[in-house]
Design a protein around this motif. Sequence first.
Motif, mmCIF file in Angstrom:
data_model
loop_
_atom_site.group_PDB
_atom_site.id
_atom_site.type_symbol
_atom_site.label_atom_id
_atom_site.label_comp_id
_atom_site.label_asym_id
_atom_site.label_seq_id
_atom_site.Cartn_x
_atom_site.Cartn_y
_atom_site.Cartn_z
ATOM 1 N N GLU A 182 0.895 -1.291 0.030
ATOM 2 C CA GLU A 182 0.058 0.122 -0.001
ATOM 3 C C GLU A 182 0.788 1.258 -0.176
ATOM 4 O O GLU A 182 1.884 1.293 0.819
ATOM 5 N N THR A 183 0.701 2.065 -0.763
ATOM 6 C CA THR A 183 1.104 3.371 -0.697
ATOM 7 C C THR A 183 0.213 4.653 -0.451
ATOM 8 O O THR A 183 -0.888 4.541 -0.893
ATOM 9 N N HIS A 184 0.642 5.562 0.360
ATOM 10 C CA HIS A 184 -0.180 6.769 0.356
ATOM 11 C C HIS A 184 0.240 7.903 -0.326
ATOM 12 O O HIS A 184 -0.259 8.979 -0.115
ATOM 13 N N LYS A 228 6.409 4.260 -5.850
ATOM 14 C CA LYS A 228 4.984 4.853 -5.514
ATOM 15 C C LYS A 228 3.997 4.918 -6.681
ATOM 16 O O LYS A 228 3.013 4.394 -6.656
ATOM 17 N N ARG A 275 0.404 2.535 -7.344
ATOM 18 C CA ARG A 275 -0.694 3.098 -7.568
ATOM 19 C C ARG A 275 -1.102 2.517 -8.671
ATOM 20 O O ARG A 275 -2.486 2.250 -8.632
#
Length: 248
Positions: A30-32, A158, A162
């Motif tokens: 998971e990336t923010h 990242k 996504r």
Amino acid sequence: MIQMKLYDQVIEKILAVLGAREGLRLPVGETHWPEVSDRSMILRSDMAYELGGEGLPAIGCTMITADERLVSADGITLLGRDLPRIREDVPYGRIALVRADMAALGEGQALYQAVRALEYTRYHFYPKGFMMRISSTRHRESVRVGKEALAEGLDFTKTGNRMISAFHKNASVKAVHIYYVTLEEQGHDAYKTPGFDYKALADCAGEAEEITRTIDHIMAGGIMDCTSCGLQRICDEVEGLRELHFQK
């Protein structure tokens, strides 16, 4: 289902091209990293550089399989420099290998529409500072990279995560492996390493597009006399296409 193997021969070729150079596996998870609006633009004054800038290779392609051997799990592999280490326009390749439940994708025209929907994932992918510029007529996919986003930590980990998340919004998708390439072209020796064969990468992407167009041609009720069809060579070479034709 026969059509499970429609793209497998091309995927084998592209993995051979990519495997000719050692790649770096990037973390998957998971990336923010924020997304932006599809109307957000990166102007030339705001960009650090362009991946696949004018005159350089700029290749983007999505290929689908049902074979776990070809795409075992989600993954990101980088061949070349990561975004923070790039200082100028460089050649660019982005290949997404997608393992899907082909039964869920459907058959006939539904299969064609499902394949196109997975390809069009790239049109619904807006990480901050990573503006894809796609020309379907010229078969190019370049990317403007924003200065501000680079300063905030943008990298291929990242953007790759996504994009994997974007593919998984489709319920038929089981796993996605994304390959990024930023190596020099063949014939260049600026980094004392052999150049990358972008032409071979582009040829594989072109083969995949021919297969997709042939599926549409068959299911749309195109020429049924194989001897007079301009796509006969594709049907002869790709396992599953002739079966689709005769089923039709």
